[in-house]
Motif scaffolding. Sequence first.
Motif, PDB file in Angstrom:
ATOM      1  N   ALA A 740       0.551 -14.084  -1.368  1.00 39.36           N
ATOM      2  CA  ALA A 740       0.192 -13.361  -2.762  1.00 39.36           C
ATOM      3  C   ALA A 740      -1.166 -13.912  -3.200  1.00 39.36           C
ATOM      4  N   HIS A 741      -1.187 -15.275  -3.189  1.00 41.29           N
ATOM      5  CA  HIS A 741      -2.277 -16.041  -3.878  1.00 41.29           C
ATOM      6  C   HIS A 741      -3.578 -15.863  -3.454  1.00 41.29           C
ATOM      7  N   VAL A 742      -3.525 -15.285  -2.029  1.00 43.93           N
ATOM      8  CA  VAL A 742      -4.849 -14.934  -1.356  1.00 43.93           C
ATOM      9  C   VAL A 742      -5.274 -13.613  -1.275  1.00 43.93           C
ATOM     10  N   LEU A 743      -4.470 -12.607  -1.827  1.00 44.25           N
ATOM     11  CA  LEU A 743      -4.614 -11.170  -1.614  1.00 44.25           C
ATOM     12  C   LEU A 743      -5.696 -10.652  -2.386  1.00 44.25           C
ATOM     13  N   PRO A 744      -6.687  -9.742  -2.230  1.00 39.96           N
ATOM     14  CA  PRO A 744      -7.532  -9.123  -3.174  1.00 39.96           C
ATOM     15  C   PRO A 744      -6.893  -8.451  -4.190  1.00 39.96           C
ATOM     16  N   SER A 745      -7.680  -7.742  -5.347  1.00 44.46           N
ATOM     17  CA  SER A 745      -6.973  -7.161  -6.220  1.00 44.46           C
ATOM     18  C   SER A 745      -6.542  -5.697  -5.773  1.00 44.46           C
ATOM     19  N   ALA A 746      -5.507  -5.287  -6.540  1.00 46.84           N
ATOM     20  CA  ALA A 746      -4.732  -4.024  -6.347  1.00 46.84           C
ATOM     21  C   ALA A 746      -5.781  -2.795  -6.223  1.00 46.84           C
ATOM     22  N   SER A 747      -6.767  -2.852  -7.066  1.00 46.77           N
ATOM     23  CA  SER A 747      -7.613  -1.847  -6.996  1.00 46.77           C
ATOM     24  C   SER A 747      -8.537  -1.760  -5.618  1.00 46.77           C
ATOM     25  N   PHE A 748      -8.775  -2.926  -5.215  1.00 48.17           N
ATOM     26  CA  PHE A 748      -9.294  -2.989  -3.902  1.00 48.17           C
ATOM     27  C   PHE A 748      -8.483  -2.341  -2.640  1.00 48.17           C
ATOM     28  N   LEU A 749      -7.331  -2.937  -2.624  1.00 51.17           N
ATOM     29  CA  LEU A 749      -6.031  -2.572  -1.681  1.00 51.17           C
ATOM     30  C   LEU A 749      -5.686  -1.101  -1.770  1.00 51.17           C
ATOM     31  N   CYS A 750      -5.572  -0.363  -2.807  1.00 51.79           N
ATOM     32  CA  CYS A 750      -4.967   0.737  -2.834  1.00 51.79           C
ATOM     33  C   CYS A 750      -5.432   1.812  -1.944  1.00 51.79           C
ATOM     34  N   PRO A 751      -6.901   1.991  -2.001  1.00 51.24           N
ATOM     35  CA  PRO A 751      -7.500   3.083  -1.146  1.00 51.24           C
ATOM     36  C   PRO A 751      -7.307   2.689   0.341  1.00 51.24           C
ATOM     37  N   ILE A 752      -7.369   1.357   0.739  1.00 49.94           N
ATOM     38  CA  ILE A 752      -7.055   1.220   2.177  1.00 49.94           C
ATOM     39  C   ILE A 752      -5.687   1.678   2.409  1.00 49.94           C
ATOM     40  N   PHE A 753      -4.610   1.161   1.664  1.00 52.98           N
ATOM     41  CA  PHE A 753      -3.479   1.531   1.923  1.00 52.98           C
ATOM     42  C   PHE A 753      -3.130   3.056   1.945  1.00 52.98           C
ATOM     43  N   ILE A 754      -3.758   3.894   0.966  1.00 57.09           N
ATOM     44  CA  ILE A 754      -3.530   5.275   0.959  1.00 57.09           C
ATOM     45  C   ILE A 754      -4.271   5.930   2.135  1.00 57.09           C
ATOM     46  N   ASN A 755      -5.266   5.401   2.443  1.00 60.34           N
ATOM     47  CA  ASN A 755      -6.042   5.994   3.760  1.00 60.34           C
ATOM     48  C   ASN A 755      -5.080   5.788   4.813  1.00 60.34           C
ATOM     49  N   SER A 756      -4.504   4.754   5.151  1.00 58.52           N
ATOM     50  CA  SER A 756      -3.642   4.347   6.293  1.00 58.52           C
ATOM     51  C   SER A 756      -2.489   5.140   6.386  1.00 58.52           C
ATOM     52  N   LEU A 757      -2.019   5.885   5.146  1.00 54.67           N
ATOM     53  CA  LEU A 757      -0.760   6.790   5.138  1.00 54.67           C
ATOM     54  C   LEU A 757      -1.362   8.115   5.480  1.00 54.67           C
ATOM     55  N   LEU A 758      -2.532   8.410   5.598  1.00 55.54           N
ATOM     56  CA  LEU A 758      -3.106   9.822   5.783  1.00 55.54           C
ATOM     57  C   LEU A 758      -2.925  10.175   7.175  1.00 55.54           C
ATOM     58  N   ILE A 759      -2.665  11.429   7.704  1.00 52.88           N
ATOM     59  CA  ILE A 759      -2.549  11.838   9.049  1.00 52.88           C
ATOM     60  C   ILE A 759      -3.942  12.281   9.639  1.00 52.88           C
ATOM     61  N   SER A 760      -4.444  11.455  10.645  1.00 47.99           N
ATOM     62  CA  SER A 760      -5.564  11.815  11.048  1.00 47.99           C
ATOM     63  C   SER A 760      -5.861  12.920  11.730  1.00 47.99           C
ATOM     64  N   LYS A 761      -6.806  13.791  11.881  1.00 45.36           N
ATOM     65  CA  LYS A 761      -7.110  15.164  12.637  1.00 45.36           C
ATOM     66  C   LYS A 761      -6.894  15.054  14.161  1.00 45.36           C
ATOM     67  N   GLU A 762      -7.036  13.756  14.863  1.00 46.44           N
ATOM     68  CA  GLU A 762      -6.757  13.637  16.101  1.00 46.44           C
ATOM     69  C   GLU A 762      -5.349  13.615  16.627  1.00 46.44           C
ATOM     70  N   ASN A 763      -4.587  13.757  15.675  1.00 45.86           N
ATOM     71  CA  ASN A 763      -3.107  13.494  16.037  1.00 45.86           C
ATOM     72  C   ASN A 763      -2.602  14.915  16.066  1.00 45.86           C
ATOM     73  N   LYS A 764      -3.131  16.025  15.751  1.00 47.04           N
ATOM     74  CA  LYS A 764      -2.791  17.417  15.384  1.00 47.04           C
ATOM     75  C   LYS A 764      -2.531  17.870  17.152  1.00 47.04           C
ATOM     76  N   SER A 765      -1.308  18.506  17.344  1.00 41.46           N
ATOM     77  CA  SER A 765      -1.077  19.093  18.495  1.00 41.46           C
ATOM     78  C   SER A 765      -1.884  20.301  18.821  1.00 41.46           C
ATOM     79  N   ALA A 766      -2.168  20.793  19.900  1.00 41.25           N
ATOM     80  CA  ALA A 766      -2.985  21.794  20.294  1.00 41.25           C
ATOM     81  C   ALA A 766      -2.256  23.092  19.879  1.00 41.25           C
ATOM     82  N   GLU A 767      -1.183  23.365  19.626  1.00 37.05           N
ATOM     83  CA  GLU A 767      -0.854  24.749  19.125  1.00 37.05           C
ATOM     84  C   GLU A 767      -1.046  24.670  17.536  1.00 37.05           C
ATOM     85  N   GLU A 768      -0.970  23.413  16.869  1.00 40.89           N
ATOM     86  CA  GLU A 768      -1.185  23.397  15.342  1.00 40.89           C
ATOM     87  C   GLU A 768      -2.532  23.864  15.297  1.00 40.89           C
ATOM     88  N   VAL A 769      -3.403  23.245  16.069  1.00 37.77           N
ATOM     89  CA  VAL A 769      -5.063  23.376  15.691  1.00 37.77           C
ATOM     90  C   VAL A 769      -5.358  25.007  16.004  1.00 37.77           C
TER      91      VAL A 769
END
Length: 833
Positions: A740-769
Amino acid sequence: MMVAPAALRVVRCGGGTIHGVRAVFSADSKYLLCASGDFVKMYSVATEETLRLMGGHADLVTGIQLNPRNHMQLYSSSLDGNIKLWDFMDGIPIKTFSVGSKLLALYALASSEDSVFVVIPKSGERDTFQLVSVKLTKTAGQDVEAKDLSVVLDGVGASPKHIAFGREGQYVASVKEANLQVYFFKQKQLNRFSVNTTKTKNRNSQFTCIACHPTEDCIATGHADGKIRLWRNFYHKKEYTFSTLHWHHDIVMDLAYSVEGTSLLSGGVESVLVLWHNESDCRKDFLPRLGSPIEYISMSSDGSLCCTLHKDNRITIINSNLRFSKSIQGLIKSIDVKTGLVVDPRTKALVLNGEPGHLQFYSLQSDQQLFSLDIVQRQYIHQAGLKQADLVKVAFSARGKWLATVEEREEATDPELQLKLWFYDEETQSFKLNTRVNTPHEDHITDMCFRDMGELEDDSPILVTAGRDCVFKVWVIVEDTDPEAQQSVSWSCDFVGSYHNYQATNCCFSEDGSLLAVSFEEIVTVWDSVTWELKCTFCHPPGKIRSICFGRLTCSKYLIGATDHGFLCCWNLLTCALEWSAHLNVLVLQPDPLSEHIAAVSWLSKESSLFVFKPNEPRPVYIQRNLCKEKILLAAFVPRDEPEMTGSEKYLWLRSSQLFFLTDTQELLTLSARSLEERLTPSSKQLAIEESLPVTPFSLLLGKHRHQQSQEDTDLGKLVVHNKHEQDSPAVKELLHTPAHVLPSASFLCPIFINSLLISKENKSAEEVADEVEMESEKTDDDSDEEGDATEMEQEDATPMELLGEMTCKLSKSQERELRKLRKMDYSWISAF
């Protein structure tokens, strides 16, 4: 480069005596540690599950003690001459101290720094033991020598119950036969006392166990005549006093004081735990019917729990108010396993004699008893020389639907026999008695087996019993015509066969159930299982047939037999001739139900050896000499849940089944190429981790909830697109594992964390596309060519489809719309032509 296959090693996998050493509770009373053969086991007090199996000692473990300076560590001593220090939460050995002589008991005190006390044999003298202090050096390295011994007491008893330390290690007391010794460490003074050993009313007053009061100068001793003596003022050799408590009618097995010393617990052969209040003969409470004699009593450090270890390999956990809490039952060691080792097809548990008149179902995975089935259904009377009915034979049908048992009472002239057939009731999930046959044979039943018909087994099960009355009998199911009968079917005798008035000794069916082999002393007879005609006979004198079995799968045309004169024979059923024979003293012959392999265990010059062979090959597939020094009496192949991957062809016979042995000392052994850690089930490992963590909403959110959700999705057959970085997202790892004592601020970490939870387009199956493209095209039919090209590019990246080895040509937006119109057009009128 090929990896060398791991050598098979003999592993003591269960049945170890857990009542040989006093058990120990962890400091928080969540775990219970006890010695089991060569291992130290850790149980969860809440779930009774085995969480850790700590192996490393080469001989029996004789003592376990928590490290007084670190309650997450444990000392263990063994007959192999080593003291091991463990981190028991992780099951990791931290250090091994080599003492060099057999260690018979272990004691660790908070007051004695860097040393423990052990009992060792006195050199040069038989059956004489001494208590010594061992200095544990702080040298670096895992294996350290600890040869710095100083003798504290001579002439002590070998049992851990015979020594106790009092008043936080101010003195040590030891009992042996009729003598009590008390040694004071500071004063270096030794006082000896003795009890009058003259036998009064045929009772003996020798010492059997000892316990010291935690805060006062008081020593409690148990005696062979059932009395408990409380010694006081033992600083003086002549002015000592003792008072007597008496309830036990026989030997007092163990004593333990409560943490505050306000009460004393005692146990013995009566299977009753006695709680003595304030050392008064008048005030006592009882916890009766604990099942078997109490060997050891242990208290938890906070006084909330106590546990008793019993002679039948059971641990009972009891609350401080003397209320029964939990019971952990290991493999019950009966005097003689007459039933043999049988595998229950339904639970894959080992089935053998348990308590007198009971059948125990023993789980190999958890090294605990699943349940016990009362077969004889009579009260067992513990009295020497009394003839009582006992369970001698057991057999299961192929699917475990029927169970056959034979019980007999030994009589000099006329044995009392009963054959019982039990039906498995799906509703109650237990066996119910269907048919009882009194005196099925005139003499002892030597063997019995069901016809193993696989799929057809439910239609026509057949049971064959062979007896010393020179006949074998065939039992079949008949419909019960009596309208008042409680059940629709019962069993009755269909055929009786014999051969030249010889005793029938063994019987078994071929894999397809078409042939029955019955051995009559030195001759093997083969019968047709439909007409019950005698087909052929085989003999290979000299020697009576000890065991017979048919080959399986590709080797089903062979019949194997072992004689008591040391021959192993293989007959070909098609040519009716002896295929081969080997000079081998086979005690156990066990076929694998899932392969062609047969295991033979021989006994020669005081060592057991294993030979695994296929009947159609002259050479054994696997040989292991000097399997163990004990005599192996029984063996069983247990089918695996999943086939094991083996690195060598030599070990292919272990792929589908695992071989277990039972020795004459009732130790359960197996051959394994896997480490001890791998043998624990994943659930136990997970439980050990989860139990040490507090359950918070966050832990539930990340752990169990996610697991349950994915399980539900799979069960319902939904197609769920999971984010492939869900489990191993670097952002999540970074967030959870960075201090915890070496973590950057929450405002810096939040967008990285949210982006990591988003489903990328490469993962869509052929039928869905494809569906998305279709929806878009319907909504925006008049899109520009540039947009069409962009969609085309997107589709090209997302859905590369290969047809007959060639890439399909990509269509433009307008061509796709035309194609869709053609698909929707009705062409059913063509069928008229």
